[in-house]
Design an enzyme around this catalytic site. Structure first.
Site, PDB file in Angstrom:
ATOM      1  N   ASP A  67       0.814  -1.216   0.000  1.00  0.00           N
ATOM      2  CA  ASP A  67       0.000   0.000   0.000  1.00  0.00           C
ATOM      3  C   ASP A  67       0.845   1.264   0.000  1.00  0.00           C
ATOM      4  O   ASP A  67       0.475   2.266  -0.610  1.00  0.00           O
ATOM      5  CB  ASP A  67      -0.922   0.008   1.218  1.00  0.00           C
ATOM      6  CG  ASP A  67      -2.113  -0.928   1.051  1.00  0.00           C
ATOM      7  OD1 ASP A  67      -2.239  -1.532  -0.027  1.00  0.00           O
ATOM      8  OD2 ASP A  67      -2.909  -1.045   1.997  1.00  0.00           O
ATOM      9  N   ASN A 141      -4.491   9.100   1.753  1.00  0.00           N
ATOM     10  CA  ASN A 141      -4.866   8.478   3.017  1.00  0.00           C
ATOM     11  C   ASN A 141      -5.205   9.462   4.124  1.00  0.00           C
ATOM     12  O   ASN A 141      -6.342   9.532   4.570  1.00  0.00           O
ATOM     13  CB  ASN A 141      -3.721   7.570   3.506  1.00  0.00           C
ATOM     14  CG  ASN A 141      -4.046   6.104   3.331  1.00  0.00           C
ATOM     15  OD1 ASN A 141      -4.929   5.745   2.579  1.00  0.00           O
ATOM     16  ND2 ASN A 141      -3.319   5.258   4.021  1.00  0.00           N
ATOM     17  N   ARG A 152       5.320  17.589  25.136  1.00  0.00           N
ATOM     18  CA  ARG A 152       4.115  17.365  25.927  1.00  0.00           C
ATOM     19  C   ARG A 152       2.903  17.333  25.000  1.00  0.00           C
ATOM     20  O   ARG A 152       3.034  17.527  23.798  1.00  0.00           O
ATOM     21  CB  ARG A 152       3.978  18.481  26.955  1.00  0.00           C
ATOM     22  CG  ARG A 152       5.092  18.476  28.007  1.00  0.00           C
ATOM     23  CD  ARG A 152       5.088  19.737  28.818  1.00  0.00           C
ATOM     24  NE  ARG A 152       5.437  20.910  28.010  1.00  0.00           N
ATOM     25  CZ  ARG A 152       5.594  22.131  28.510  1.00  0.00           C
ATOM     26  NH1 ARG A 152       5.410  22.350  29.807  1.00  0.00           N
ATOM     27  NH2 ARG A 152       5.916  23.134  27.720  1.00  0.00           N
ATOM     28  N   ASP A 171      -1.998  13.966  21.887  1.00  0.00           N
ATOM     29  CA  ASP A 171      -0.693  13.714  21.259  1.00  0.00           C
ATOM     30  C   ASP A 171      -0.700  14.135  19.797  1.00  0.00           C
ATOM     31  O   ASP A 171       0.360  14.314  19.196  1.00  0.00           O
ATOM     32  CB  ASP A 171      -0.334  12.228  21.356  1.00  0.00           C
ATOM     33  CG  ASP A 171       0.157  11.834  22.739  1.00  0.00           C
ATOM     34  OD1 ASP A 171       0.278  12.722  23.601  1.00  0.00           O
ATOM     35  OD2 ASP A 171       0.408  10.634  22.955  1.00  0.00           O
ATOM     36  N   SER A 185      -5.720   6.089  11.402  1.00  0.00           N
ATOM     37  CA  SER A 185      -6.970   6.424  12.092  1.00  0.00           C
ATOM     38  C   SER A 185      -7.568   5.198  12.770  1.00  0.00           C
ATOM     39  O   SER A 185      -8.053   5.276  13.907  1.00  0.00           O
ATOM     40  CB  SER A 185      -7.971   7.025  11.098  1.00  0.00           C
ATOM     41  OG  SER A 185      -9.207   7.297  11.727  1.00  0.00           O
TER      42      SER A 185
END
Length: 284
Positions: A67, A141, A152, A171, A185
């Site tokens: 892919d 994608n 952080r 994040d 995802s």
């Protein structure tokens, strides 16, 4: 179809062997193989064709690999919308659904004009810094904003069509197409979206607020993300292959691209069979 372009994962000896056989097969049928320049050097095939020239010189593109290889070719093909036949020589392969055994029968159907394509929505992304567009890309994608290894959690002010959605404290954030819903995802607990749908998926990565969940919006929406964090290492990654560092105040705009990627589909399996096989559903 007369001119068939070939891309392959050049560091995989199996892909190189299949590419060499494919060149011979095409020439034996009076067809012109258009071999990508990097691959041509590995095959000692001359003349090779520079990647950026292939969209205007091919009737069909064959991609040998996984892919990742196909995704990079999809960005290259762009608005030319040349059909792409992806042959799975990798490991997972949601997009390269044609097996090696199916390759030559599928090619014969394509050459005869007897084939079907799945049209996949693409995303257009622009990064604006101090009022100036500094980067513009089209991806198949996903678009990912992610913190550096030692940073952080970051603040990402997110709007949909000028309506404030929320400021994600996380994040990072993933904006994916339906095709990309089975990529990063999915690993971040996003939904699986059928590729025929037109929509955008907004998936936070490890959000600090546990009630933050993926959101699916209409494909015509314009998603705006402003990086509000100061003095943090934050990066933008496109299709997991192209990236850049972001700065506080940068705005990332994402919307549906005007053109689509056209993938030749297998006649022996459907999308749900691909899901069951790749995700091993129903197995103990």
């Amino acid at each position: 179809m007369k001119k068939i372009a070939i891309f392959a994962k050049v560091h995989d000896p199996r892909c190189l062997g299949v590419a060499e056989e494919l060149v011979t097969w095409l020439e034996a049928r009076g067809l012109e193989p258009v071999v990508e320049a990097h691959l041509a050097r590995h095959l000692k095939f001359e003349p090779g064709t520079e990647p950026e020239r292939i969209p205007d010189s091919a009737d069909l593109v064959v991609v040998l690999g996984g892919d990742g290889t196909l995704i990079s070719v999809a960005r290259l093909i762009g608005e030319r919308q040349v059909p792409i036949l992806g042959v799975n020589l990798g490991s997972l392969g949601f997009l390269t659904e044609i097996t090696l055994d199916e390759m030559y029968p599928a090619l014969e159907r394509c050459i005869a004009g007897n084939f079907q394509v799945s049209e996949r929505m693409m995303l257009k992304t622009e990064v604006t810094r101090e009022g100036e567009v500094i980067s513009s890309h089209q991806v198949l994608n996903d678009v990912v904003i992610n913190k550096g290894a030692l940073a952080r959690i970051i603040d990402l002010e997110t709007s949909v069509d000028d309506y404030h959605l929320t400021t994600f404290k996380a994040d990072g954030l993933i904006i994916s197409s339906p095709t990309g819903s089975t990529g990063y995802s999915l690993a971040a607990a996003g939904p699986i979206v059928h590729p025929a749908l037109d929509c955008l998926v907004i998936t936070p990565i490890c959000p600090h607020t546990l009630t933050n969940r993926p959101v699916v919006v209409d494909a015509g929406a314009r998603i705006s993300i402003i990086l509000r964090s100061m003095n943090e290492d934050v990066f933008l990654t496109l299709d997991g292959q192209v990236g850049m560092e972001l700065k506080a105040g940068d705005r990332i705009m994402i919307r549906r691209a005007e053109h689509r990627t056209r993938l030749v589909i297998s006649q022996s399996k459907d999308y749900f069979e691909v899901l069951r096989t790749k995700l091993k559903w129903g197995e103990r």
